[in-house]
Motif scaffolding. Sequence first.
Motif, PDB file in Angstrom:
ATOM      1  N   MET A 182       0.804  -1.236  -0.095  1.00 44.85           N
ATOM      2  CA  MET A 182       0.004  -0.094  -0.078  1.00 44.85           C
ATOM      3  C   MET A 182       0.964   1.394   0.044  1.00 44.85           C
ATOM      4  O   MET A 182       1.867   1.315   0.621  1.00 44.85           O
ATOM      5  CB  MET A 182      -0.801  -0.102   1.178  1.00 44.85           C
ATOM      6  N   SER A 183       0.683   2.109  -0.648  1.00 42.33           N
ATOM      7  CA  SER A 183       1.258   3.491  -1.036  1.00 42.33           C
ATOM      8  C   SER A 183       1.159   4.193   0.304  1.00 42.33           C
ATOM      9  O   SER A 183       0.013   4.475   0.678  1.00 42.33           O
ATOM     10  CB  SER A 183       0.811   4.307  -2.167  1.00 42.33           C
ATOM     11  N   PRO A 184       2.411   4.671   0.884  1.00 37.61           N
ATOM     12  CA  PRO A 184       2.179   5.474   2.163  1.00 37.61           C
ATOM     13  C   PRO A 184       1.564   6.819   1.926  1.00 37.61           C
ATOM     14  O   PRO A 184       1.079   7.641   2.651  1.00 37.61           O
ATOM     15  CB  PRO A 184       3.681   5.585   2.550  1.00 37.61           C
ATOM     16  N   SER A 185       1.508   7.380   0.523  1.00 38.22           N
ATOM     17  CA  SER A 185       0.883   8.568   0.315  1.00 38.22           C
ATOM     18  C   SER A 185      -0.537   8.698   0.225  1.00 38.22           C
ATOM     19  O   SER A 185      -1.449   9.665   0.193  1.00 38.22           O
ATOM     20  CB  SER A 185       1.521   9.364  -0.864  1.00 38.22           C
ATOM     21  N   PRO A 241     -12.790   6.991   8.266  1.00 44.44           N
ATOM     22  CA  PRO A 241     -13.234   5.647   8.686  1.00 44.44           C
ATOM     23  C   PRO A 241     -13.099   4.636   7.511  1.00 44.44           C
ATOM     24  O   PRO A 241     -12.627   3.638   7.450  1.00 44.44           O
ATOM     25  CB  PRO A 241     -14.581   5.409   9.117  1.00 44.44           C
ATOM     26  N   CYS A 242     -13.040   5.185   6.157  1.00 48.59           N
ATOM     27  CA  CYS A 242     -12.950   4.761   4.959  1.00 48.59           C
ATOM     28  C   CYS A 242     -11.520   3.949   4.778  1.00 48.59           C
ATOM     29  O   CYS A 242     -11.528   2.929   4.142  1.00 48.59           O
ATOM     30  CB  CYS A 242     -12.952   5.626   3.931  1.00 48.59           C
ATOM     31  N   THR A 243     -10.392   4.578   5.381  1.00 45.72           N
ATOM     32  CA  THR A 243      -9.227   4.089   5.378  1.00 45.72           C
ATOM     33  C   THR A 243      -8.887   2.981   6.061  1.00 45.72           C
ATOM     34  O   THR A 243      -8.223   1.983   5.968  1.00 45.72           O
ATOM     35  CB  THR A 243      -8.126   4.968   5.964  1.00 45.72           C
ATOM     36  N   ARG A 267     -14.693  -6.814  -6.076  1.00 45.86           N
ATOM     37  CA  ARG A 267     -13.728  -5.990  -5.440  1.00 45.86           C
ATOM     38  C   ARG A 267     -13.052  -5.168  -6.293  1.00 45.86           C
ATOM     39  O   ARG A 267     -12.472  -5.605  -7.477  1.00 45.86           O
ATOM     40  CB  ARG A 267     -12.926  -6.976  -4.745  1.00 45.86           C
ATOM     41  N   CYS A 268     -13.030  -3.825  -6.249  1.00 54.29           N
ATOM     42  CA  CYS A 268     -12.402  -2.917  -7.072  1.00 54.29           C
ATOM     43  C   CYS A 268     -10.691  -3.126  -7.363  1.00 54.29           C
ATOM     44  O   CYS A 268     -10.067  -3.340  -6.439  1.00 54.29           O
ATOM     45  CB  CYS A 268     -12.422  -1.620  -6.637  1.00 54.29           C
ATOM     46  N   ALA A 269     -10.239  -3.360  -8.419  1.00 54.93           N
ATOM     47  CA  ALA A 269      -9.036  -3.652  -8.906  1.00 54.93           C
ATOM     48  C   ALA A 269      -8.129  -2.231  -8.143  1.00 54.93           C
ATOM     49  O   ALA A 269      -6.880  -2.798  -7.837  1.00 54.93           O
ATOM     50  CB  ALA A 269      -8.659  -3.698 -10.296  1.00 54.93           C
ATOM     51  N   ALA A 270      -8.455  -1.271  -8.003  1.00 49.04           N
ATOM     52  CA  ALA A 270      -7.845  -0.222  -7.273  1.00 49.04           C
ATOM     53  C   ALA A 270      -7.734  -0.306  -5.852  1.00 49.04           C
ATOM     54  O   ALA A 270      -6.855   0.583  -5.185  1.00 49.04           O
ATOM     55  CB  ALA A 270      -8.304   0.959  -7.671  1.00 49.04           C
ATOM     56  N   LEU A 271      -8.310  -1.385  -5.226  1.00 43.56           N
ATOM     57  CA  LEU A 271      -8.547  -1.351  -3.817  1.00 43.56           C
ATOM     58  C   LEU A 271      -7.255  -2.156  -3.227  1.00 43.56           C
ATOM     59  O   LEU A 271      -7.031  -3.402  -3.732  1.00 43.56           O
ATOM     60  CB  LEU A 271      -9.580  -1.882  -3.261  1.00 43.56           C
ATOM     61  N   ALA A 272      -6.271  -1.621  -2.328  1.00 45.96           N
ATOM     62  CA  ALA A 272      -5.236  -2.425  -1.690  1.00 45.96           C
ATOM     63  C   ALA A 272      -5.705  -2.678  -0.408  1.00 45.96           C
ATOM     64  O   ALA A 272      -6.103  -1.795   0.391  1.00 45.96           O
ATOM     65  CB  ALA A 272      -4.018  -1.728  -1.998  1.00 45.96           C
ATOM     66  N   GLY A 273      -5.359  -3.831   0.587  1.00 48.55           N
ATOM     67  CA  GLY A 273      -5.398  -3.935   1.765  1.00 48.55           C
ATOM     68  C   GLY A 273      -6.426  -5.009   2.078  1.00 48.55           C
ATOM     69  O   GLY A 273      -7.109  -5.677   1.265  1.00 48.55           O
ATOM     70  N   GLU A 274      -6.887  -4.962   3.251  1.00 57.30           N
ATOM     71  CA  GLU A 274      -7.747  -6.152   4.009  1.00 57.30           C
ATOM     72  C   GLU A 274      -9.074  -5.113   4.492  1.00 57.30           C
ATOM     73  O   GLU A 274      -9.031  -4.218   5.247  1.00 57.30           O
ATOM     74  CB  GLU A 274      -7.047  -6.550   5.035  1.00 57.30           C
ATOM     75  N   ILE A 275     -10.210  -5.692   3.812  1.00 59.53           N
ATOM     76  CA  ILE A 275     -11.141  -5.103   4.132  1.00 59.53           C
ATOM     77  C   ILE A 275     -11.764  -5.035   5.632  1.00 59.53           C
ATOM     78  O   ILE A 275     -11.391  -6.296   6.311  1.00 59.53           O
ATOM     79  CB  ILE A 275     -12.652  -5.892   3.560  1.00 59.53           C
ATOM     80  N   ARG A 298      -9.885  -3.814   8.042  1.00 61.82           N
ATOM     81  CA  ARG A 298      -8.949  -3.459   8.888  1.00 61.82           C
ATOM     82  C   ARG A 298      -8.049  -2.135   8.367  1.00 61.82           C
ATOM     83  O   ARG A 298      -7.699  -1.460   9.128  1.00 61.82           O
ATOM     84  CB  ARG A 298      -7.983  -4.759   9.055  1.00 61.82           C
ATOM     85  N   GLN A 299      -7.331  -2.206   7.220  1.00 61.57           N
ATOM     86  CA  GLN A 299      -6.657  -1.086   6.679  1.00 61.57           C
ATOM     87  C   GLN A 299      -6.713  -1.303   5.082  1.00 61.57           C
ATOM     88  O   GLN A 299      -6.165  -2.260   4.416  1.00 61.57           O
ATOM     89  CB  GLN A 299      -5.372  -1.245   7.050  1.00 61.57           C
ATOM     90  N   VAL A 300      -7.372  -0.221   4.442  1.00 61.76           N
ATOM     91  CA  VAL A 300      -7.267  -0.296   2.862  1.00 61.76           C
ATOM     92  C   VAL A 300      -6.841   1.045   2.498  1.00 61.76           C
ATOM     93  O   VAL A 300      -6.890   2.266   3.092  1.00 61.76           O
ATOM     94  CB  VAL A 300      -8.861  -0.543   2.349  1.00 61.76           C
ATOM     95  N   ALA A 301      -6.568   1.142   1.091  1.00 61.97           N
ATOM     96  CA  ALA A 301      -6.081   2.319   0.425  1.00 61.97           C
ATOM     97  C   ALA A 301      -6.880   2.150  -0.873  1.00 61.97           C
ATOM     98  O   ALA A 301      -6.642   0.970  -1.457  1.00 61.97           O
ATOM     99  CB  ALA A 301      -4.786   2.800   0.563  1.00 61.97           C
TER     100      ALA A 301
END
Length: 110
Positions: free
Chosen positions: A1-4, A12-14, A61-69, A71-74
Amino acid sequence: MSPSVHAHDESPCTRCGACCAHFRVSFYWAEAAERGLPETLYEPLTPVLACMRGTYSKSPRCAALAGEIGRQVACSVYDQRTSPCRELQPGEEKCLQARARHGLPALPSH
């Protein structure tokens, strides 16, 4: 996941991402180019609509989504995200529906 991505965002979306893994994200096809969205992240839906790749399936699941639903996503294209993504707000009906589907507690509406 990109830090930026979402680094400044305390939303809460993150920590959620349920909407990105519940709904088909469709939009007017020209919006993708206007926003600079990479062609690999969207696909044609109709002659005038496109959708985010991965959201038009039985288990979206959107291809642009990174992370775990939950818990922590971006979103890897947060600054280029399309209008449906920009319009959905934490705690609104669609948010609550997606969170419930993923077994997450409801958020207060704003």
